[in-house]
Design a protein around this motif. Structure first.
Motif, PDB file in Angstrom:
ATOM      1  N   GLU A 179       1.683   4.313  -3.948  1.00  0.00           N
ATOM      2  CA  GLU A 179       2.229   2.953  -3.922  1.00  0.00           C
ATOM      3  C   GLU A 179       3.583   2.884  -4.618  1.00  0.00           C
ATOM      4  N   ARG A 215     -10.797   2.983  -2.380  1.00  0.00           N
ATOM      5  CA  ARG A 215     -10.061   3.051  -1.115  1.00  0.00           C
ATOM      6  C   ARG A 215      -9.950   1.678  -0.447  1.00  0.00           C
ATOM      7  N   GLY A 216      -8.778   1.433   0.079  1.00  0.00           N
ATOM      8  CA  GLY A 216      -8.534   0.146   0.730  1.00  0.00           C
ATOM      9  C   GLY A 216      -8.324  -0.985  -0.273  1.00  0.00           C
ATOM     10  N   GLY A 217      -8.150  -0.624  -1.549  1.00  0.00           N
ATOM     11  CA  GLY A 217      -8.136  -1.616  -2.624  1.00  0.00           C
ATOM     12  C   GLY A 217      -6.920  -2.520  -2.691  1.00  0.00           C
ATOM     13  N   SER A 218      -5.918  -2.287  -1.858  1.00  0.00           N
ATOM     14  CA  SER A 218      -4.749  -3.169  -1.976  1.00  0.00           C
ATOM     15  C   SER A 218      -5.034  -4.571  -1.430  1.00  0.00           C
ATOM     16  N   THR A 255      -2.263   8.503   0.750  1.00  0.00           N
ATOM     17  CA  THR A 255      -3.392   8.603  -0.176  1.00  0.00           C
ATOM     18  C   THR A 255      -4.312   9.766   0.223  1.00  0.00           C
ATOM     19  N   PHE A 286      -3.673  -1.762  -5.234  1.00  0.00           N
ATOM     20  CA  PHE A 286      -4.617  -0.649  -5.420  1.00  0.00           C
ATOM     21  C   PHE A 286      -4.689  -0.108  -6.844  1.00  0.00           C
ATOM     22  N   SER A 291       0.864  -1.188   0.000  1.00  0.00           N
ATOM     23  CA  SER A 291       0.000   0.000   0.000  1.00  0.00           C
ATOM     24  C   SER A 291       0.891   1.225   0.000  1.00  0.00           C
ATOM     25  N   ALA A 292       0.255   2.375  -0.133  1.00  0.00           N
ATOM     26  CA  ALA A 292       0.959   3.639   0.064  1.00  0.00           C
ATOM     27  C   ALA A 292       1.265   3.807   1.554  1.00  0.00           C
TER      28      ALA A 292
HETATM   29  N1  ASP Z   1      -3.486   3.389  -0.549  1.00  0.00           N
HETATM   30  C1  ASP Z   1      -4.845   3.048  -0.824  1.00  0.00           C
HETATM   31  C2  ASP Z   1      -5.760   3.657   0.227  1.00  0.00           C
HETATM   32  O1  ASP Z   1      -5.305   4.253   1.173  1.00  0.00           O
HETATM   33  C3  ASP Z   1      -5.059   1.573  -0.924  1.00  0.00           C
HETATM   34  C4  ASP Z   1      -4.872   0.783   0.341  1.00  0.00           C
HETATM   35  O2  ASP Z   1      -4.226   1.229   1.281  1.00  0.00           O
HETATM   36  O3  ASP Z   1      -5.379  -0.334   0.395  1.00  0.00           O
HETATM   37  O4  ASP Z   1      -6.951   3.549   0.104  1.00  0.00           O
END
Ligand code: ASP
Ligand code: MG
Length: 402
Positions: free
Chosen positions: A74, A149-152, A47, A135, A41-42
């Protein structure tokens, strides 16, 4: 040789020391003879920072450019992690979405991975550690896309499938999935093994450990997952097909969320077609109705209908109801100070009396139940928000989870 996808979330790579720590975890895994693909992830907060930049330019920032912007988060962690591994003497290489490429459907800011070229990375794995960004991907015409969001988490699961990996480990800042929120209920216990169905229910009912769409994909392709902490050596939680789980308890976890709202239409005509007239325009506006209760009318002419929706949809919903010419009612009442408390457990299927025990426990705490919904492996109630933790605590105790 075991091929592993190791996914590291934002807090796991949230600073240089942490990235160096992650490099050590990977080094150990690699030196034990595993093939490693690390998905990152980042760095935590990155993000959000990028989104804030975009907002300073426009509230309606162009979506294609948003994806170009967000994908850079990322890229930073990929390069830093590869550099940290190289410094430890490991042959590591990062690849970006377009270099692989990772193909997605074209939907900007909400794309899905559909395919990827695995050959380049597969042939590298015998000689070193591959690092790829979560992501994101590129569309058929080469545009950068991100997964939401949260896609990793979704990336990690998709990569596990496409690389035919033997394991998919999600490294995060908690050491697994808990029987309820350990920050609020200190007696919460870590769950060693949990089925996909239960995990899916828990994550969509409020547990925030993993993105629920990623769990859904893992379930669909039968990809076993392990959620574990980057910061301890302890075993995490294994998530897999339920045949492999022994259910000694009827309830596995208690989840709660505070993002629901309740609407009651008082004195609605009681005749065929009324419910359809109420809900049709909501459906058209993509408002998701969760629970519905219709009281039996005392005079058989009018009735009350209560239903719940997401709290963010409340004002839009009331507006639609008020403009709906097809329905007549005496009054409308709304309440957004409600919460949803749910018990989840695949063991419920074979244990009688769970419903009764839940209701009795809430009654003992003088907690009023506003609405109820059930599925095979979950039971949810809507209650007043102020009673949330009291209810969670009580249910956690009476279902032997303390
Ligand atoms: N960096 C992206 C986010 O903050 C993906 C992730 O963290 O899963 O949404
Ligand atoms: Mg994240």
């Amino acid at each position: 040789m075991v091929k592993k996808i190791l996914k590291f979330g934002g807090t796991s790579v949230g600073g240089i020391k942490r990235i160096q720590h992650v490099a050590n975890i990977i080094k150990k895994e690699y030196n034990s003879g595993n093939q490693i693909i690390a998905v990152v992830s980042a760095m935590s907060g990155k993000t959000n920072e990028l989104i804030d930049f975009s907002k300073k330019i426009s509230d309606d920032f162009d979506k294609r450019e948003m994806d170009v912007l967000l994908s850079t988060g990322e890229q930073i962690s990929c390069a830093l992690l590869a550099g940290a591994l190289i410094k430890l003497g490991i042959n590591a290489r990062s690849w970006l979405n377009w270099q692989i490429p990772i193909l997605t459907n074209g939907q900007h800011t909400n794309a899905r991975i559909v395919n990827m070229n695995t050959s380049k990375i597969n042939s590298f794995l015998n000689n070193g550690v591959a690092i790829i960004p979560g992501f994101q991907g590129i569309s058929e015409n080469g545009d950068i896309t991100t997964l939401g969001r949260g896609g990793s988490d979704a990336s990690a699961v998709a990569f596990a499938k496409l690389f035919e990996a033997d394991a998919c480990e999600i490294y995060t800042d908690v050491d697994g999935v808990y029987s309820t929120d350990p920050n609020k209920i200190p007696v919460a216990k870590k769950i060693e093994k949990i089925s996909f169905d239960e995990m899916l229910e828990l994550s969509s009912l409020g547990a925030k450990v993993m993105q629920s769409s990623a769990v859904q994909t893992a379930m669909m392709y039968d990809i076993p997952l392990e959620v574990r902490s980057t910061f301890t050596d302890r075993n995490g939680t294994k998530i897999f097909e339920h045949q492999n789980i022994d259910y000694s308890k009827s309830v596995t976890g208690v989840a709660y969320s505070k993002d629901d709202a309740k609407i009651t239409l008082i004195g609605v005509e009681d005749r065929p077609g009324v419910a359809a007239n109420i809900f049709e325009p909501l459906n058209k506006s993509q408002i998701n109705v969760d629970m519905v209760i219709q009281n039996i009318s005392s005079d058989s002419k009018t009735t009350d209908i209560t239903f719940t929706i997401k709290r963010i949809d409340l004002s839009k919903t009331t507006e639609i109801l008020k403009n709906n010419q097809k329905i007549k009612y005496k009054d409308i009442s709304c309440n957004d100070k409600v919460s949803k408390v749910s018990i989840v457990g695949a063991g419920m299927v074979s244990t009688p009396g769970v419903t009764f025990r839940m209701f009795k426990a809430l009654a003992e705490e003088s907690i009023n139940i506003i609405a109820i919904s059930t599925s095979e492996i979950k039971l949810s109630v809507i209650i007043d928000e102020e009673n949330t933790l009291k209810a969670v605590k009580k249910l956690h105790t009476i279902f032997d989870l303390d």
